[in-house]
Scaffold this motif. Sequence first.
Motif, PDB file in Angstrom:
ATOM      1  N   PRO A  91      -3.590  -5.277   7.821  1.00 14.09           N
ATOM      2  CA  PRO A  91      -3.068  -4.031   8.382  1.00 14.09           C
ATOM      3  C   PRO A  91      -1.933  -3.437   7.564  1.00 14.09           C
ATOM      4  O   PRO A  91      -1.567  -2.291   7.745  1.00 14.09           O
ATOM      5  N   SER A  92      -1.364  -4.218   6.624  1.00 13.22           N
ATOM      6  CA  SER A  92      -0.285  -3.713   5.778  1.00 13.22           C
ATOM      7  C   SER A  92      -0.281  -4.486   4.462  1.00 13.22           C
ATOM      8  O   SER A  92      -0.877  -5.552   4.349  1.00 13.22           O
ATOM      9  N   ILE A  93       0.399  -3.909   3.480  1.00 15.05           N
ATOM     10  CA  ILE A  93       0.567  -4.571   2.186  1.00 15.05           C
ATOM     11  C   ILE A  93       2.018  -4.413   1.747  1.00 15.05           C
ATOM     12  O   ILE A  93       2.716  -3.523   2.213  1.00 15.05           O
ATOM     13  N   THR A  94       2.464  -5.295   0.859  1.00 19.86           N
ATOM     14  CA  THR A  94       3.795  -5.147   0.284  1.00 19.86           C
ATOM     15  C   THR A  94       3.631  -4.658  -1.141  1.00 19.86           C
ATOM     16  O   THR A  94       2.747  -5.114  -1.875  1.00 19.86           O
ATOM     17  N   ILE A  95       4.473  -3.711  -1.514  1.00 17.51           N
ATOM     18  CA  ILE A  95       4.443  -3.148  -2.866  1.00 17.51           C
ATOM     19  C   ILE A  95       5.864  -3.145  -3.411  1.00 17.51           C
ATOM     20  O   ILE A  95       6.837  -3.178  -2.654  1.00 17.51           O
ATOM     21  N   SER A  96       5.979  -3.134  -4.720  1.00 18.59           N
ATOM     22  CA  SER A  96       7.302  -3.063  -5.343  1.00 18.59           C
ATOM     23  C   SER A  96       7.308  -1.970  -6.395  1.00 18.59           C
ATOM     24  O   SER A  96       6.281  -1.641  -6.986  1.00 18.59           O
ATOM     25  N   ASP A  97       8.493  -1.429  -6.634  1.00 15.26           N
ATOM     26  CA  ASP A  97       8.625  -0.396  -7.658  1.00 15.26           C
ATOM     27  C   ASP A  97       9.059  -1.036  -8.971  1.00 15.26           C
ATOM     28  O   ASP A  97       9.155  -2.267  -9.086  1.00 15.26           O
ATOM     29  N   ASN A  98       9.334  -0.221  -9.962  1.00 13.07           N
ATOM     30  CA  ASN A  98       9.714  -0.729 -11.284  1.00 13.07           C
ATOM     31  C   ASN A  98      11.052  -1.459 -11.281  1.00 13.07           C
ATOM     32  O   ASN A  98      11.371  -2.168 -12.225  1.00 13.07           O
ATOM     33  N   TYR A  99      11.843  -1.277 -10.219  1.00 15.45           N
ATOM     34  CA  TYR A  99      13.155  -1.897 -10.139  1.00 15.45           C
ATOM     35  C   TYR A  99      13.146  -3.167  -9.287  1.00 15.45           C
ATOM     36  O   TYR A  99      14.189  -3.758  -9.056  1.00 15.45           O
ATOM     37  N   GLY A 100      11.974  -3.558  -8.788  1.00 16.51           N
ATOM     38  CA  GLY A 100      11.857  -4.777  -8.003  1.00 16.51           C
ATOM     39  C   GLY A 100      12.085  -4.597  -6.520  1.00 16.51           C
ATOM     40  O   GLY A 100      12.083  -5.571  -5.776  1.00 16.51           O
ATOM     41  N   LYS A 101      12.293  -3.361  -6.072  1.00 16.53           N
ATOM     42  CA  LYS A 101      12.475  -3.099  -4.647  1.00 16.53           C
ATOM     43  C   LYS A 101      11.134  -3.277  -3.942  1.00 16.53           C
ATOM     44  O   LYS A 101      10.149  -2.647  -4.302  1.00 16.53           O
ATOM     45  N   ILE A 102      11.093  -4.147  -2.941  1.00 18.51           N
ATOM     46  CA  ILE A 102       9.847  -4.463  -2.237  1.00 18.51           C
ATOM     47  C   ILE A 102       9.836  -3.759  -0.882  1.00 18.51           C
ATOM     48  O   ILE A 102      10.824  -3.803  -0.148  1.00 18.51           O
ATOM     49  N   GLU A 103       8.712  -3.118  -0.577  1.00 23.38           N
ATOM     50  CA  GLU A 103       8.540  -2.443   0.709  1.00 23.38           C
ATOM     51  C   GLU A 103       7.183  -2.802   1.290  1.00 23.38           C
ATOM     52  O   GLU A 103       6.234  -3.066   0.565  1.00 23.38           O
ATOM     53  N   THR A 104       7.102  -2.795   2.611  1.00 19.28           N
ATOM     54  CA  THR A 104       5.843  -3.021   3.308  1.00 19.28           C
ATOM     55  C   THR A 104       5.263  -1.671   3.695  1.00 19.28           C
ATOM     56  O   THR A 104       5.953  -0.831   4.259  1.00 19.28           O
ATOM     57  N   THR A 105       4.001  -1.463   3.364  1.00 14.93           N
ATOM     58  CA  THR A 105       3.312  -0.223   3.688  1.00 14.93           C
ATOM     59  C   THR A 105       2.223  -0.521   4.703  1.00 14.93           C
ATOM     60  O   THR A 105       1.366  -1.364   4.463  1.00 14.93           O
ATOM     61  N   ASN A 106       2.293   0.165   5.845  1.00 18.06           N
ATOM     62  CA  ASN A 106       1.263   0.008   6.866  1.00 18.06           C
ATOM     63  C   ASN A 106       0.039   0.824   6.478  1.00 18.06           C
ATOM     64  O   ASN A 106       0.158   1.962   6.019  1.00 18.06           O
ATOM     65  N   LEU A 107      -1.119   0.238   6.654  1.00 18.09           N
ATOM     66  CA  LEU A 107      -2.367   0.903   6.316  1.00 18.09           C
ATOM     67  C   LEU A 107      -3.034   1.322   7.622  1.00 18.09           C
ATOM     68  O   LEU A 107      -3.928   0.658   8.128  1.00 18.09           O
TER      69      LEU A 107
END
Length: 43
Positions: free
Chosen positions: A18-34
């Motif tokens: 139901p969700s995934i975790t993604i990170s940006d180029n700076y290593g900041k991790i966020e959870t995105t609900n699908l």
Amino acid sequence: MINIAYNWHRPVPHKMAPSITISDNYGKIETTNLTRRELVGKW
């Protein structure tokens, strides 16, 4: 984008996550609900 799809995909009969975790180029991790998990496309 391919890595996101690869990590999210589950073979049948397993349900998609139901969700995934993604990170940006700076290593900041966020959870995105699908909320809408419908795939549409053509090859």
